[in-house]
Motif scaffolding. Structure first.
Motif, PDB file in Angstrom:
ATOM      1  N   MET A   1       0.732  -1.278  -0.008  1.00 49.48           N
ATOM      2  CA  MET A   1      -0.190   0.041   0.040  1.00 49.48           C
ATOM      3  C   MET A   1       0.812   1.150  -0.096  1.00 49.48           C
ATOM      4  N   SER A   2       0.397   2.225  -0.667  1.00 49.61           N
ATOM      5  CA  SER A   2       1.289   3.661  -0.823  1.00 49.61           C
ATOM      6  C   SER A   2       1.010   4.458   0.186  1.00 49.61           C
ATOM      7  N   ASP A   3       2.046   5.153   0.563  1.00 50.45           N
ATOM      8  CA  ASP A   3       2.000   6.213   1.491  1.00 50.45           C
ATOM      9  C   ASP A   3       1.192   7.439   1.245  1.00 50.45           C
ATOM     10  N   ASN A   4       1.008   7.607  -0.359  1.00 51.37           N
ATOM     11  CA  ASN A   4       0.526   8.690  -1.004  1.00 51.37           C
ATOM     12  C   ASN A   4      -1.170   8.632  -0.801  1.00 51.37           C
ATOM     13  N   PRO A   5      -1.724   9.720  -0.060  1.00 51.15           N
ATOM     14  CA  PRO A   5      -2.976   9.571   0.110  1.00 51.15           C
ATOM     15  C   PRO A   5      -3.846  10.160  -1.103  1.00 51.15           C
ATOM     16  N   ASN A   6      -2.960  10.682  -1.994  1.00 54.35           N
ATOM     17  CA  ASN A   6      -3.784  11.126  -3.435  1.00 54.35           C
ATOM     18  C   ASN A   6      -3.734  10.079  -4.549  1.00 54.35           C
ATOM     19  N   LEU A   7      -3.324   8.802  -4.384  1.00 50.81           N
ATOM     20  CA  LEU A   7      -3.702   7.899  -5.065  1.00 50.81           C
ATOM     21  C   LEU A   7      -5.049   7.187  -5.608  1.00 50.81           C
ATOM     22  N   SER A   8      -5.158   7.223  -7.129  1.00 48.97           N
ATOM     23  CA  SER A   8      -6.718   6.838  -7.281  1.00 48.97           C
ATOM     24  C   SER A   8      -6.711   5.393  -7.275  1.00 48.97           C
ATOM     25  N   ALA A   9      -7.685   4.691  -7.460  1.00 46.45           N
ATOM     26  CA  ALA A   9      -7.967   3.191  -7.273  1.00 46.45           C
ATOM     27  C   ALA A   9      -7.250   2.293  -8.232  1.00 46.45           C
TER      28      ALA A   9
ATOM     29  N   GLY B   1      -4.306   3.434  -9.003  1.00 42.16           N
ATOM     30  CA  GLY B   1      -2.671   3.836  -8.830  1.00 42.16           C
ATOM     31  C   GLY B   1      -2.132   5.072  -9.255  1.00 42.16           C
ATOM     32  N   PHE B   2      -2.792   5.966  -9.998  1.00 40.05           N
ATOM     33  CA  PHE B   2      -2.479   7.185 -10.548  1.00 40.05           C
ATOM     34  C   PHE B   2      -2.161   8.260  -9.408  1.00 40.05           C
ATOM     35  N   ASP B   3      -1.216   9.037  -9.535  1.00 35.39           N
ATOM     36  CA  ASP B   3      -1.223  10.093  -8.474  1.00 35.39           C
ATOM     37  C   ASP B   3      -1.972  11.437  -9.261  1.00 35.39           C
ATOM     38  N   LEU B   4      -3.218  11.601  -8.096  1.00 32.16           N
ATOM     39  CA  LEU B   4      -3.953  12.689  -8.244  1.00 32.16           C
ATOM     40  C   LEU B   4      -3.739  14.349  -7.938  1.00 32.16           C
TER      41      LEU B   4
ATOM     42  N   ALA C   1      -9.569  14.971 -12.892  1.00 34.41           N
ATOM     43  CA  ALA C   1      -9.574  15.268 -11.470  1.00 34.41           C
ATOM     44  C   ALA C   1      -8.082  15.635 -11.003  1.00 34.41           C
ATOM     45  N   ARG C   2      -7.158  15.596 -11.826  1.00 33.65           N
ATOM     46  CA  ARG C   2      -5.899  16.066 -11.337  1.00 33.65           C
ATOM     47  C   ARG C   2      -5.583  17.399 -11.750  1.00 33.65           C
ATOM     48  N   CYS C   3      -5.540  17.775 -13.151  1.00 38.53           N
ATOM     49  CA  CYS C   3      -5.270  19.228 -13.486  1.00 38.53           C
ATOM     50  C   CYS C   3      -6.610  20.065 -13.501  1.00 38.53           C
ATOM     51  N   ASP C   4      -7.802  19.631 -13.368  1.00 33.04           N
ATOM     52  CA  ASP C   4      -8.804  20.399 -13.414  1.00 33.04           C
ATOM     53  C   ASP C   4      -9.188  20.914 -14.886  1.00 33.04           C
ATOM     54  N   SER C   5      -8.616  20.329 -15.928  1.00 33.52           N
ATOM     55  CA  SER C   5      -8.870  20.906 -17.308  1.00 33.52           C
ATOM     56  C   SER C   5     -10.458  20.310 -17.581  1.00 33.52           C
ATOM     57  N   HIS C   6     -11.051  21.140 -18.317  1.00 30.56           N
ATOM     58  CA  HIS C   6     -12.505  21.005 -18.898  1.00 30.56           C
ATOM     59  C   HIS C   6     -12.337  20.091 -20.073  1.00 30.56           C
ATOM     60  N   GLN C   7     -13.138  18.900 -19.859  1.00 32.78           N
ATOM     61  CA  GLN C   7     -13.213  17.905 -20.755  1.00 32.78           C
ATOM     62  C   GLN C   7     -14.392  17.787 -21.551  1.00 32.78           C
ATOM     63  N   GLY C   8     -15.654  18.177 -21.146  1.00 29.62           N
ATOM     64  CA  GLY C   8     -16.796  17.919 -21.837  1.00 29.62           C
ATOM     65  C   GLY C   8     -17.851  17.950 -20.780  1.00 29.62           C
ATOM     66  N   HIS C   9     -18.787  17.241 -20.840  1.00 28.50           N
ATOM     67  CA  HIS C   9     -20.130  17.146 -20.026  1.00 28.50           C
ATOM     68  C   HIS C   9     -20.651  15.353 -20.136  1.00 28.50           C
ATOM     69  N   VAL C  10     -21.448  15.036 -19.069  1.00 28.19           N
ATOM     70  CA  VAL C  10     -21.954  13.839 -18.851  1.00 28.19           C
ATOM     71  C   VAL C  10     -23.486  14.039 -18.778  1.00 28.19           C
ATOM     72  N   PHE C  11     -24.105  13.372 -19.459  1.00 30.32           N
ATOM     73  CA  PHE C  11     -25.579  13.020 -19.622  1.00 30.32           C
ATOM     74  C   PHE C  11     -26.232  11.994 -19.272  1.00 30.32           C
ATOM     75  N   PRO C  12     -27.477  11.717 -18.857  1.00 30.79           N
ATOM     76  CA  PRO C  12     -27.951  10.249 -18.240  1.00 30.79           C
ATOM     77  C   PRO C  12     -28.759   9.783 -19.472  1.00 30.79           C
ATOM     78  N   ASP C  13     -28.196   9.890 -20.801  1.00 34.91           N
ATOM     79  CA  ASP C  13     -28.761   9.065 -21.950  1.00 34.91           C
ATOM     80  C   ASP C  13     -27.961   8.317 -22.826  1.00 34.91           C
ATOM     81  N   GLY C  14     -26.945   7.741 -21.982  1.00 36.54           N
ATOM     82  CA  GLY C  14     -25.977   6.588 -22.648  1.00 36.54           C
ATOM     83  C   GLY C  14     -26.575   5.274 -22.634  1.00 36.54           C
ATOM     84  N   PRO C  15     -25.768   4.383 -23.064  1.00 38.42           N
ATOM     85  CA  PRO C  15     -25.978   3.130 -23.146  1.00 38.42           C
ATOM     86  C   PRO C  15     -26.031   2.177 -21.760  1.00 38.42           C
ATOM     87  N   ALA C  16     -26.402   1.154 -21.893  1.00 38.64           N
ATOM     88  CA  ALA C  16     -25.971  -0.061 -20.472  1.00 38.64           C
ATOM     89  C   ALA C  16     -24.658  -0.078 -20.691  1.00 38.64           C
TER      90      ALA C  16
END
Length: 159
Positions: free
Chosen positions: A1-9, A11-14, A111-126
């Motif tokens: 287990m890493s000592d870095n509390p900012n690791l994602s599930a 294993g990436f440093d956020l 989640a790391r650099c806070d750059s704009h990516q787009g939007h998420v909508f509730p009309d996608g596939p299963a």
């Protein structure tokens, strides 16, 4: 287990970029990339370079290199932007309430650099029923087997 509390599930440093790191990352962006990533712009529909990409691989944040989406979650939504039904790791994509343009939407940011990516909508596939509608210029596609970008020199690895 890493000592870095900012690791994602996965294993990436956020940890957000420092001011000098951010300045270096932003200096490498084109004018269009900066308009979208830093100023919450949107590229024109059906014009993005990744819309038709179908190769196996990972879609990473153009600014900081964090993996955001995998090829097998991409689908054709008909909207004119690359669409995905799930992120690479839930912790890699941040949802922010967006009330611009006279409507309420959920903006997606790295989640790391806070750059704009787009939007998420509730009309996608299963199975998620979500549609992450992402700007091509916000992403960097990495073909399966190629090394992931590491502009922050953190040595992130897919676990």
């Amino acid at each position: 287990m890493s000592d870095n509390p900012n690791l994602s599930a996965t294993g990436f440093d956020l940890t957000p970029p420092t001011a000098p790191e951010r300045q270096r990352l932003e200096a490498d962006l084109t004018a269009e990339e900066a308009r979208v990533l830093l100023h919450h712009g949107t590229e024109a529909p059906f014009c993005g370079g990744l819309l038709g990409e179908k190769s196996p691989g990972v879609y990473c944040c153009r600014e900081c290199g964090l993996p955001l989406f995998e090829h097998h979650t991409k689908f054709e939504s008909g909207t004119g932007w690359p669409s995905f039904y799930a992120p690479f790791d839930e912790g890699h994509v941040k949802a922010v309430r967006d009330v611009s343009h006279g409507m309420v939407r959920i903006e997606t940011r790295c989640a790391r650099c806070d750059s704009h990516q787009g939007h998420v909508f509730p009309d996608g596939p299963a199975p998620t029923r979500l549609r992450y509608c992402i700007n091509s210029v916000s992403l960097q596609f990495v073909k399966a087997g190629d090394p992931l970008p590491d502009p922050l020199h953190r040595g992130d690895k897919i676990t």
